[in-house]
Design an enzyme around this catalytic site. Structure first.
Site, PDB file in Angstrom:
ATOM      1  N   ILE A  95      -2.607  -0.584   8.064  1.00 27.26           N
ATOM      2  CA  ILE A  95      -1.929  -1.852   8.334  1.00 27.26           C
ATOM      3  C   ILE A  95      -0.505  -1.556   8.806  1.00 27.26           C
ATOM      4  CG2 ILE A  95      -1.131  -4.038   7.362  1.00 27.26           C
ATOM      5  CD1 ILE A  95      -3.375  -3.839   5.316  1.00 27.26           C
ATOM      6  N   GLU A 118      -2.398   1.182   1.976  1.00 26.74           N
ATOM      7  CA  GLU A 118      -2.804   0.225   3.001  1.00 26.74           C
ATOM      8  C   GLU A 118      -3.722   0.860   4.039  1.00 26.74           C
ATOM      9  OE1 GLU A 118       1.309   1.752   4.304  1.00 26.74           O
ATOM     10  OE2 GLU A 118       0.218   1.353   2.448  1.00 26.74           O
TER      11      GLU A 118
END
Length: 324
Positions: free
Chosen positions: A204, A246
């Site tokens: 991300i 992430e």
């Protein structure tokens, strides 16, 4: 059977999970007065008096299923001429060629005060139960059903624990440990040279900024929603996992470079245009496809390099990691 084991100074036999005797060494069948063909392939009940049959069903079999071993269990066999022969039994549950076996070793007991106390109590209990045969049968049936129920519950709990051990608690995807085991299986000597395989690493973009701006609860929500998107977008044999923080990963068996890039681009677009994505979240993806001579580490390294390239060249993009 090994010749030395066949004539070892202790009895040895192997049971399957139905109680059938797969192997019996000469020491044991000679002790009991049988020929090998009379016991091999027969049910263990052939060698057990009534009290030991109950003991086998209620204690030995459940214990070896739950603990994979039995240590110092007092037992009694019945010889061919009807004599009871006390033994001290140890057993291990082993797997060979994909099948489960219960390997048992037993010593003939001559000093058996403690054993006789157990057997006398069992005999007395059996005699009492024989006076009320109908009640005994009903009680044993109830115990059998109860035991089966508990075994099913235990197996369900074990399956649940295994599922928890292989699952990321936040996203519900597989965790990195499971992913590594899965990836390793595609590099086994008997499969690795024939299988087409691609690997995606997904990160991300600016996730720290998302957490700092909207808070960690929002960050966790985004991780869960991305996890759902990956789960819903994978095929039957694909594996989606949280790689760490992430980062996410996809193992795509039977998938070449062109299809892997199409899948990666489709995921990138879905994230960018998702109805829950009111935070402007984007992802960068690195793609690698297995080539001859690859290892699981080299495949992951190329995907990691490709992800780094995507991050360094504008983010919100897909990059393929070449062999060079």
């Amino acid at each position: 059977m090994d010749r030395q084991l066949d004539s070892a100074p202790f009895g040895y036999f192997t049971l399957d999970d139905t109680g059938m005797m797969i192997d019996v060494n000469q020491t044991l069948h000679s002790l009991l007065g049988y020929q090998l063909h009379e016991v091999q392939g027969k049910h263990i009940n052939l060698l057990l008096p009534n009290a030991s049959r109950s003991f086998y069903q209620l204690y030995f079999f459940p214990m070896i299923r739950l603990q994979n071993k039995v240590e110092e269990m007092y037992f009694s066999f019945k010889s061919k001429d009807g004599q009871e022969i006390p033994v001290l039994l140890n057993a291990l549950r082993n797997e060979r060629d994909g099948k489960v076996f219960n390997d048992c070793a037993c010593l003939h007991m001559k000093s058996r005060i403690e054993y006789e106390e157990v057997i006398l109590a069992a005999k007395k209990d059996t005699e009492t139960r024989n006076l009320l045969k109908a009640k005994q049968i009903a009680e044993l049936e109830r115990l059998r059903i109860e035991l089966e129920s508990k075994q099913k519950k235990l197996l369900a709990v074990n399956e649940s624990l295994l599922e928890m051990a292989n699952t990321d608690g936040l996203t519900g995807l597989r965790n990195r440990h499971y992913l590594q085991d899965c990836l390793s299986s595609y590099f086994m000597p008997d499969t690795e040279q024939f299988l087409t395989l691609s690997f995606l690493l997904i990160d991300i973009d600016y996730f720290k900024k998302v957490n700092d701006t909207y808070g960690h609860l929002t960050g966790d929500s985004i991780l869960r929603k991305l996890g759902n998107l990956l789960r819903d977008g994978t095929r039957k044999d694909d594996v989606a996992a949280r790689y760490g923080g992430e980062e996410f990963a996809l193992v795509l068996p039977s998938t070449g470079k062109v299809e892997a890039l199409e899948i990666a681009e489709r995921i990138r677009c879905r994230v960018e245009n998702a109805d829950w994505n009111t935070y402007g979240v984007t992802i960068s993806i690195g793609v690698a496809t297995k080539v001859p001579g690859d290892t699981e580490n080299s495949l992951q390294s190329r995907a990691d390099w490709a992800l780094y390239y995507s991050k360094e060249h504008g983010r919100n993009r897909v990059t393929f990691g070449t062999e060079e």
